[in-house]
Write an enzyme that holds these catalytic residues in place. Structure first.
Site, PDB file in Angstrom:
ATOM      1  N   SER A   1       0.321  -4.654   5.972  1.00  0.00           N
ATOM      2  CA  SER A   1       1.510  -5.075   5.258  1.00  0.00           C
ATOM      3  C   SER A   1       1.466  -6.574   5.020  1.00  0.00           C
ATOM      4  O   SER A   1       0.711  -7.302   5.648  1.00  0.00           O
ATOM      5  CB  SER A   1       2.762  -4.707   6.052  1.00  0.00           C
ATOM      6  OG  SER A   1       2.734  -3.342   6.420  1.00  0.00           O
TER       7      SER A   1
ATOM      8  N   HIS B   1       6.615 -17.011  -3.861  1.00  0.00           N
ATOM      9  CA  HIS B   1       6.139 -18.010  -4.815  1.00  0.00           C
ATOM     10  C   HIS B   1       7.363 -18.672  -5.445  1.00  0.00           C
ATOM     11  O   HIS B   1       8.347 -17.984  -5.739  1.00  0.00           O
ATOM     12  CB  HIS B   1       5.276 -17.379  -5.909  1.00  0.00           C
ATOM     13  CG  HIS B   1       4.161 -16.535  -5.386  1.00  0.00           C
ATOM     14  ND1 HIS B   1       2.991 -17.067  -4.889  1.00  0.00           N
ATOM     15  CD2 HIS B   1       4.046 -15.191  -5.268  1.00  0.00           C
ATOM     16  CE1 HIS B   1       2.197 -16.074  -4.489  1.00  0.00           C
ATOM     17  NE2 HIS B   1       2.818 -14.932  -4.702  1.00  0.00           N
TER      18      HIS B   1
ATOM     19  N   CYS C   1       3.708  -0.698   5.266  1.00  0.00           N
ATOM     20  CA  CYS C   1       3.097   0.628   5.320  1.00  0.00           C
ATOM     21  C   CYS C   1       3.439   1.223   6.676  1.00  0.00           C
ATOM     22  O   CYS C   1       3.063   0.689   7.713  1.00  0.00           O
ATOM     23  CB  CYS C   1       1.585   0.524   5.140  1.00  0.00           C
ATOM     24  SG  CYS C   1       0.748   2.121   5.027  1.00  0.00           S
TER      25      CYS C   1
END
Length: 264
Positions: free
Chosen positions: A112, A117, A140
């Protein structure tokens, strides 16, 4: 939803991604440059690393690696890889309710990542400046990244938020039957605290059969002084205040609705 007895590891991938926008009005070119420098420093790579590390703490993830970078002339990126430890699935809370703020909750992830950003932006005409942060929490396993939603929105000052949540892949139970989602969800809003929901106008666009959920948020209260950079509203004429308010409100609605709006 009844807990599933799985054959092997839970292979479902759950991804939460959202854009957070901060809007500002800078009257002069110097103020515009000052705002970009201010917001770029406020959300530099080190600060973002602290926020994402706390996110890992909230969901109980183990940090494997951190990659971070500040950019010229502005912007920053941080990516954290996380993993899980063995856990009894019976201990996992998968009910629909808001996640915590800075409090710790047990959660474990595998293969994971969490990344952010930033995109400061301005235009030489009009005085409008925007700051956008793109955040993705992808897990996950049995844990939903929605548990980190409250904390992240509170940490990043947000005039507008767009959120997407999607569950991909499938997992099998012990009888071999495929399951394409392992928890109940009707709306992303159910994972937000009441105080947060009271601050925003929100709308959902969900595709339930595809396990895709989308929520848009627009701040309800508008106070001009919170959107001015180094200029006080009382130092402006009434006409200037009205023009700036109209420009800011138009900018926010265009971002919220995702389309340009003609001037009235």
């Amino acid at each position: 939803m009844k807990k599933l007895k799985l054959h092997g590891f839970n292979n479902l991938t759950k991804s939460l991604s959202f854009c957070i926008y901060d809007i500002c009005y800078a009257k002069t070119a110097e103020e515009r440059d000052g705002y970009i420098a201010y917001i770029d420093e406020l959300y530099n790579a080190n600060r973002l690393t602290e926020i994402l590390s706390e996110t890992c703490s909230i969901i109980g993830a183990n940090i494997l690696n951190i990659a971070r970078q500040d950019y010229e002339p502005q912007g920053a990126s941080v990516t954290i890889l996380v993993s899980e430890e063995p856990i009894d699935p019976k201990l996992i809370d998968q009910t629909e309710h808001p996640g915590p703020l800075p409090e710790t909750v047990v959660a474990h992830l595998d293969k994971s990542h969490i990344c952010v950003h930033t995109y400061p932006e301005s235009h030489p005409e009009g005085g409008l400046c925007t700051f956008r942060a793109d955040i993705e929490v992808s897990t996950c396993g049995v844990i939903s990244p929605l548990k980190a939603l409250n904390y992240l929105i509170h940490q990043l000052e947000s005039d507008i938020v767009t959120i997407d949540y999607r569950v991909r892949g499938f997992t099998r139970d012990v009888n071999g039957m495929k399951h394409f989602i392992d928890h109940e969800i009707n709306s992303i809003q159910n994972f937000m605290s009441e105080d947060m929901k009271s601050l925003y106008d929100m709308v959902d666009v969900n595709v339930y059969q595809e396990n895709i959920f989308h929520t848009k948020m627009l701040l309800k209260e508008f106070d001009l002084k919170h959107y001015m950079f180094h200029t006080k509203p009382e130092d402006l004429t009434e006409t200037e205040r009205q023009q700036i308010t109209a420009a800011l409100w138009k900018e926010m609605r265009e971002i919220y609705y995702g389309r340009n709006i003609s001037a009235v």
